[in-house]
Write a protein that holds these residues in place. Structure first.
Motif, PDB file in Angstrom:
ATOM      1  N   GLU A   1       3.326   4.258  13.370  1.00 33.93           N
ATOM      2  CA  GLU A   1       4.361   3.497  13.701  1.00 33.93           C
ATOM      3  C   GLU A   1       3.763   1.920  13.876  1.00 33.93           C
ATOM      4  OE1 GLU A   1       6.758   4.664  16.822  1.00 33.93           O
ATOM      5  OE2 GLU A   1       5.243   4.532  18.461  1.00 33.93           O
ATOM      6  N   ASN A   2       2.787   1.844  14.212  1.00 32.88           N
ATOM      7  CA  ASN A   2       2.079   0.589  14.646  1.00 32.88           C
ATOM      8  C   ASN A   2       1.437  -0.028  13.532  1.00 32.88           C
ATOM      9  OD1 ASN A   2       3.400   0.501  16.943  1.00 32.88           O
ATOM     10  ND2 ASN A   2       1.543   1.350  18.013  1.00 32.88           N
ATOM     11  N   TYR A   3       1.368   0.812  12.241  1.00 33.29           N
ATOM     12  CA  TYR A   3       0.419   0.101  11.139  1.00 33.29           C
ATOM     13  C   TYR A   3       1.437  -0.090  10.069  1.00 33.29           C
ATOM     14  CZ  TYR A   3      -2.337   0.423   6.972  1.00 33.29           C
ATOM     15  OH  TYR A   3      -2.851   0.181   5.744  1.00 33.29           O
ATOM     16  N   PHE A   4       1.050  -1.488   9.562  1.00 32.64           N
ATOM     17  CA  PHE A   4       1.840  -1.949   8.471  1.00 32.64           C
ATOM     18  C   PHE A   4       1.151  -2.400   7.425  1.00 32.64           C
ATOM     19  CE2 PHE A   4       4.870  -2.274  11.940  1.00 32.64           C
ATOM     20  CZ  PHE A   4       6.203  -2.007  11.600  1.00 32.64           C
ATOM     21  N   ASN A   5       1.470  -2.123   6.298  1.00 38.20           N
ATOM     22  CA  ASN A   5       0.722  -2.703   5.041  1.00 38.20           C
ATOM     23  C   ASN A   5       1.352  -3.524   4.478  1.00 38.20           C
ATOM     24  OD1 ASN A   5      -0.443  -2.878   2.526  1.00 38.20           O
ATOM     25  ND2 ASN A   5      -1.843  -1.118   3.003  1.00 38.20           N
ATOM     26  N   VAL A   6       0.667  -4.885   4.265  1.00 37.33           N
ATOM     27  CA  VAL A   6       1.584  -5.835   3.576  1.00 37.33           C
ATOM     28  C   VAL A   6       1.082  -6.279   2.166  1.00 37.33           C
ATOM     29  CG1 VAL A   6       2.689  -8.073   4.174  1.00 37.33           C
ATOM     30  CG2 VAL A   6       1.655  -6.868   6.197  1.00 37.33           C
ATOM     31  N   ALA A   7       0.102  -5.439   1.920  1.00 36.11           N
ATOM     32  CA  ALA A   7      -0.510  -5.843   0.624  1.00 36.11           C
ATOM     33  C   ALA A   7      -0.055  -4.919  -0.465  1.00 36.11           C
ATOM     34  CB  ALA A   7      -1.888  -5.755   0.674  1.00 36.11           C
ATOM     35  N   TYR A   8      -0.562  -3.692  -0.406  1.00 34.54           N
ATOM     36  CA  TYR A   8      -0.064  -2.433  -1.332  1.00 34.54           C
ATOM     37  C   TYR A   8      -0.842  -1.194  -0.989  1.00 34.54           C
ATOM     38  CZ  TYR A   8      -5.390  -3.957  -2.302  1.00 34.54           C
ATOM     39  OH  TYR A   8      -6.471  -4.287  -2.124  1.00 34.54           O
ATOM     40  N   GLN A   9      -0.404  -0.215  -1.560  1.00 34.73           N
ATOM     41  CA  GLN A   9      -1.159   1.017  -1.292  1.00 34.73           C
ATOM     42  C   GLN A   9      -1.923   0.869  -2.400  1.00 34.73           C
ATOM     43  OE1 GLN A   9      -1.554   4.330  -2.884  1.00 34.73           O
ATOM     44  NE2 GLN A   9      -2.758   4.662  -1.252  1.00 34.73           N
ATOM     45  N   ASN A  10      -3.391   1.561  -2.235  1.00 34.26           N
ATOM     46  CA  ASN A  10      -4.506   1.464  -3.052  1.00 34.26           C
ATOM     47  C   ASN A  10      -4.257   1.832  -4.712  1.00 34.26           C
ATOM     48  OD1 ASN A  10      -6.011   0.289  -1.468  1.00 34.26           O
ATOM     49  ND2 ASN A  10      -7.436   2.186  -1.095  1.00 34.26           N
ATOM     50  N   ASP A  11      -3.316   2.861  -4.742  1.00 28.50           N
ATOM     51  CA  ASP A  11      -2.929   3.186  -6.227  1.00 28.50           C
ATOM     52  C   ASP A  11      -1.977   2.497  -6.768  1.00 28.50           C
ATOM     53  OD1 ASP A  11      -4.262   5.373  -5.072  1.00 28.50           O
ATOM     54  OD2 ASP A  11      -2.600   6.973  -5.393  1.00 28.50           O
ATOM     55  N   ASN A  12      -1.069   1.565  -6.166  1.00 28.41           N
ATOM     56  CA  ASN A  12      -0.032   0.997  -6.745  1.00 28.41           C
ATOM     57  C   ASN A  12      -0.380   0.111  -8.110  1.00 28.41           C
ATOM     58  OD1 ASN A  12       1.686  -0.464  -3.840  1.00 28.41           O
ATOM     59  ND2 ASN A  12       1.520   1.716  -4.648  1.00 28.41           N
ATOM     60  N   LEU A  13      -1.426  -0.701  -8.057  1.00 27.44           N
ATOM     61  CA  LEU A  13      -1.769  -1.520  -9.169  1.00 27.44           C
ATOM     62  C   LEU A  13      -2.274  -0.822 -10.075  1.00 27.44           C
ATOM     63  CD1 LEU A  13      -3.424  -4.967  -7.716  1.00 27.44           C
ATOM     64  CD2 LEU A  13      -1.089  -4.192  -8.053  1.00 27.44           C
ATOM     65  N   HIS A  14      -3.080   0.509  -9.977  1.00 26.72           N
ATOM     66  CA  HIS A  14      -3.634   1.189 -11.256  1.00 26.72           C
ATOM     67  C   HIS A  14      -2.234   2.032 -11.776  1.00 26.72           C
ATOM     68  CE1 HIS A  14      -7.388   0.003  -9.333  1.00 26.72           C
ATOM     69  NE2 HIS A  14      -6.903   0.597  -8.280  1.00 26.72           N
TER      70      HIS A  14
END
Lengths: 380, 306, 369
Positions: free
Chosen positions: A130-143
């Motif tokens: 709950e304290n972890y937010f990813n503001v970029a991407y999950q690694n698979d997204n772009l691929h």
């Protein structure tokens, strides 16, 4: 000269401890500022600091430390920030393996962590927090988005290539998941490999109609330069990690024509983005990369949540982060249940810019509202 | 797998080998003549590449860049020898390791301070791009063919330098007996500076030539340094001939291993898994080669002396 | 020469007179000549003082920091202690045995992975292996330490048996080769995370004490360091130590005395690896994480640098080296992003101006330097 002023800035930032007030917010940034690949960390930092500067707030202080791309050093720096400086929020890590070393312990101890770049699958799935937010991407997204785009564009026999390490195998798996067809071959290169003659000969010998590769940083530069001289005529595709504005300038003409997926483009038209790109060019005299955009968004997300609550009030601050009530430079942005982005992924093409240098041009949307596949494993 | 592909991969292996030879020959000379372990040799490779990139960008001429790269590496080499290395000849190997390790840090971060964190741009000149068609319809990049040519020319030149010239005679004398050569009235400190600068220039040339194919960035010299050490250890330290054969062996084994190991494993494994296992084994291959050679020939293939 | 023999019990290099007298000029410990006789006693006093100060400060400062609530400094001290312990192991090979290993990261990393893998299986309740015998995971530190030391010893036995056929630079490079093989293997083996590494969710435990307490864990590490130094010291005072010193200085002489140098070196190499491996296990539990980066040649090089920085072949050298190196790494980074440049300058300064490392500079020369 420029370097010297940058150094001065670094000094200033890291020694701004003295003037802290009780209700000030402290942010610790651990990022890669030295060694190979350090332009990623520099851009995350510069984007982040630009957002703070534009906000005009003087009650947020940022402590910056260089992890030299070493997991054990990053871990120790995280301890330093949490235990000595008692920061409220940590951010900044560029590489997945460093994130895996730092994030689980940080969030378990009650400090917020916002990822401005790395998104390993474990942190999106079974190790989400709950304290972890990813503001970029999950690694698979772009691929994955590129897989979807290439299928839609009618490429039937892609050959795919990545380094033989977790992010590489994940990249190819992510691609295949949304490409949904057969690939001609999968090539695994070595980490940090610099010579690709053998792989290029194999690609030419195959009957593939297109090439998708994931070779971040210097590996991508080397590959594309060697690809250009080889006389192979095949369209190439990749994720933005091999095609940021800095890398393609180092590659030169060899990058022209390559298409790549990105969660952001500097010529994306929206108000937030215009303000960002103009401000960044003015402040740092260069065109921002996606890493700078991610750093900028991360800072703005934090600022938006600070309007609602102080991080000491953890539940309220967390809710405010989840709401993601800020103007993202990439357009629509919201969090999924595992606090990873649900966002559009764009396609860009590398073209020759007005100054004769290669640059990215936005082509359109590769896939809308992409979400990672790991959120179901996440129990929060 | 077709024969043409095999031929092409062998050429690739030879090309990698010739560039490794440029690095390894300097390293092995310096060790042979001065008895110095120089971890900072990869820094000269980087200096050569950066200088070439900077001068090529400002003059537009790749050849000018190359000349600048070699000169810069030689100058930096001579300077480092005069300021630091000179004090280390009579020190234990371990002090040399620590000092040259420190030099790596200084060079890498100093370069980043001057040139910034972004990789530099350096491409082959237009007259060297494109490919040539070899018999059997093998297409091979012109630039890589040129690299093989340069490697051969340098090998021959080094052979003549060492076996036919006065400098070469002194180098050979220095390799066989360090005390003796001083007694002969040769100015040792000058000889050492020259040999060190020569080694640095060769490394700088390698960095400049390979830099046009790869990424010119901070830290680019380190993986090559490790490979060059593997080469000179396989070949036998101090031996130029050993360095040449070691370089070709490493180049060929590395290249062919990367291509054919995954294919080999595909015979009895699912393709995706075979690629992974093959690639993992290929990464280890040259180290396995080195360990096997040293297990049977503890002083390498062509040991010149200790 | 004879006046120059220290009489202390903590002396790190007890060699016989004949060994020293016959020391060849090109030996690994370098330099020749001896300090003037009348200084022998006074500089020994200084040396003893420096040693007590180093160890005492390393123990007292973290305890004080703990009671003032500065947990970070306790963990930093644990890190220094563990790195020092790894370097003590390497020093046994390099300093006392003259075996310059450029591959000790392999043992440090293996020790770390033993802790990580064991905790992983204990956490998941899955067996590590089922055939030919079933081995479950374990979260007990005692089991982890035993396994780490044993496995590192076995690995070093195999690597050492082959590598010790070579000498000099060949030895340096063949030890590197083996470490690189293990590095690439760990990087691409997906089961335990590959390059991403392996997290340890809950620190492995000991009966009766709470290992998650920072001070307790520091004291455990400190105990490990003192043990490692005691083992080295005892070993070097034994007949075995005398044989090892002789093997380093003049192995022909040792052979004519009827002792084969090869097994002597091999045993020292194995003990050295076991110590470094134990440190690796401690490090993994301290960080709650292990990854291939501790297997890389950079880390081997760093350990070597720490040993040389502190003073090769000195009992307290690795400790002094680790304190300086880790402190610089930690605090320079906060000052400038070009901190590695200054780290390089300091290292260069030490090697050029402080012969025999920090301990040589602080505590004066060792007698056979």
């Amino acid at each position: 000269m420029k370097q010297i002023t940058r150094l001065g800035l670094g000094l200033l930032l890291s020694s701004s401890l003295a003037t802290a007030h009780a209700d000030d917010v402290k942010i610790g940034m651990i990022t890669t500022l030295s060694g190979g690949g350090s332009h990623l960390g520099v851009d995350v930092r510069d984007g982040f600091m630009l957002a703070l500067e534009q906000s005009g707030r003087d009650d947020v202080e940022v402590l910056i430390q260089d992890d030299a791309n070493r997991p054990d050093l990053a871990r120790s720096l995280a301890n330093e920030f949490m235990q000595r400086d008692e920061v409220d929020i940590l951010t900044g890590i560029i590489w997945s393996n460093l994130a895996m070393a730092v994030v689980p312990a940080v969030v378990r101890q009650g400090t917020f962590y916002l990822s401005p770049n790395a998104g390993p699958s474990d942190l999106a799935g079974r190790m989400c927090h709950e304290n972890y937010f990813n503001v970029a991407y999950q690694n698979d997204n772009l691929h994955g988005a590129m897989g979807a785009y290439m299928r839609e564009q009618g490429y039937e026999r892609p050959i795919i290539m990545a380094p033989n390490y977790p992010a590489g195998t994940d990249a190819l798996a992510g691609f295949k998941h949304l490409y949904e067809g057969e690939v001609v071959d999968e090539l695994y290169t070595q980490m940090g490999q610099t010579d690709y003659a053998a792989e290029i000969a194999q690609i030419r010998a195959s009957d593939a109609d297109s090439l998708f590769f994931f070779l971040p940083g210097g590996m991508g530069i080397s590959f594309m330069k060697q690809w250009e001289g080889s006389g192979v005529d095949m369209p190439i595709f990749g994720a933005a990690f091999s095609f940021d504005e800095i890398l393609i300038k180092a590659v030169g003409s060899a990058a022209i024509g390559a298409r790549n997926t990105s969660l952001w483009a500097y010529d994306l038209e929206n108000d937030a983005n215009e303000r960002f790109v103009e401000g960044f060019r003015e402040a740092y005299d260069r065109t921002p990369t996606l890493y700078a955009a991610q750093g900028y968004d991360t800072a703005n997300l934090i600022l938006s949540a600070l309007e609602v609550a102080h991080p000491d009030d953890k539940d309220a601050f967390r809710e405010a982060l989840r709401a993601a009530d800020f103007d993202s430079v990439r357009g629509d942005f919201r969090f999924g249940p595992n606090q990873h982005p649900i966002q559009d992924i764009y396609v860009r093409e590398v073209v020759e810019g007005d100054d004769g240098q290669p640059t990215n041009r936005l082509l359109g949307i590769a896939i809308e509202d992409i979400q990672d596949v790991y959120f179901e494993e996440c129990q929060m | 797998m077709s024969v043409t592909l095999l031929i092409e991969q062998i050429l690739n292996g030879v090309q990698l080998g010739t560039m490794l030879f440029l690095m390894a020959s300097g390293l092995t000379l310096v060790f042979g003549v001065m008895g110095l372990i120089n971890l900072a040799h990869g820094s000269f490779y980087m200096v050569g590449a950066y200088a070439t990139a900077a001068v090529t960008a400002s003059t537009g001429s790749f050849l000018m860049g190359l000349a600048a790269g070699m000169t810069a590496a030689a100058l930096v080499g001579a300077l480092v020898e005069l300021l630091v290395i000179r004090r280390l000849y009579h020190r234990p190997h371990l002090d040399q390791v620590l000092a040259t390790f420190a030099l790596i840090l200084i060079f890498s971060e100093g370069t980043r301070w001057i040139f910034g964190s972004s990789p530099m741009r350096l491409s082959p000149p237009s007259w060297l791009t494109g490919f040539v068609t070899l018999p059997g319809d093998t297409r091979y990049p012109l630039y890589r063919l040129m690299l093989i040519g340069v490697g051969i020319v340098i090998s021959i030149a080094l052979y003549f330098l060492i076996s036919k010239t006065r400098l070469g005679m002194r180098i050979r004398a220095g390799e066989s007996d360090r005390e003796m050569i001083g007694a002969l009235g040769v100015n040792i400190s000058k000889l050492y500076t020259v040999v060190f600068a020569l080694g640095a220039a060769l490394a700088g040339l390698a960095g400049a030539l390979v830099g046009a194919l790869q990424s010119v960035q901070v830290g680019m010299g380190e993986p090559v340094l490790i490979l060059a050490f593997v080469v000179i250890v396989i070949g036998g330290i101090g031996s130029i001939k050993g360095a040449l054969l070691g370089a070709l062996l490493v180049g060929l084994v590395d290249t062919l291993g990367r291509v054919y190991l995954p294919i080999f494993f595909r015979a009895f494994m699912p393709p995706s898994e075979a690629s992974g296992v093959g690639a993992a084994l290929a990464a280890m291959l040259i180290y396995i080669l080195m360990a096997v050679i040293l297990a049977f020939k503890p002083k390498g293939l062509f040991a010149a002396h200790d | 020469m004879t006046n120059n023999i220290p009489t202390s019990a903590v002396s790190s290099k007890p060699t016989s007179n004949s060994a020293r007298a016959s020391m060849p000029k090109h030996s690994h410990s370098g330099g020749s000549g001896a300090a003037p006789a009348n200084q022998a006693d006074s500089h020994f006093g200084r040396k003893g003082l420096v040693q007590i100060a180093l160890l005492g400060l390393l123990l007292l400062l973290p305890v004080a920091a703990y009671f003032f609530g500065h947990l970070y400094y306790v963990n930093l001290a644990s890190r220094i202690t563990i790195i020092a312990m790894a370097a003590v192991g390497l020093n046994l090979a390099i300093g006392y045995g003259g075996m310059v290993s450029f591959g000790h990261a392999a043992y440090f990393g293996l020790g770390g992975y033993v802790a990580g893998i064991s905790a992983y299986h204990a956490f998941d309740f899955t067996p590590f292996m089922t055939w030919p015998i079933s081995i479950p995971g374990s979260d007990s530190l005692l089991v982890v330490w035993l396994a780490a030391a044993l496995l590192c010893a076995l690995l070093a036995l195999a690597i050492g048996a082959i590598s010790l056929r070579t000498t000099g630079v060949y030895f340096i490079m063949i030890t590197l080769a083996f470490a690189q093989m293990i590095y690439y293997f760990a990087n691409s083996w997906p089961t335990y995370g590959g390059e991403d590494g392996l997290p340890i969710y809950i620190r492995n435990s000991l009966p009766l004490v709470d290992t998650t307490n920072a001070l307790t864990y520091f004291l455990i590490c400190f105990g490990g360091l003192v043990m490692a130094m005691a083992v080295t010291s005892r070993l070097m005072k034994s007949r075995f130590g005398a044989a090892l010193t002789m093997a380093r200085l003049n192995d022909v002489r040792l052979a004519t005395a009827g002792v084969s140098p090869y097994p002597v070196r091999l045993v020292a190499f194995v003990i050295s690896a076991a110590i470094t491996g134990l440190a690796g296990a401690l490090y993994a539990d301290l960080n709650g994480f292990v990854s291939p980066s501790v297997l890389s040649w950079h880390f081997s090089g760093e350990l070597m640098v720490i040993v040389i920085l502190g003073g090769v072949g000195r009992l307290y050298g690795p400790l002094a080296g680790a304190i300086l190196f880790v402190m610089m790494e930690t605090f320079l980074g906060g000052i400038t992003q070009y901190w590695q440049l200054f780290l390089g300058l300091v290292l260069l300064g030490v090697v050029l101006f402080a012969k025999h490392g920090i301990m040589g500079w602080l505590a004066g020369r060792e007698r056979n330097e």
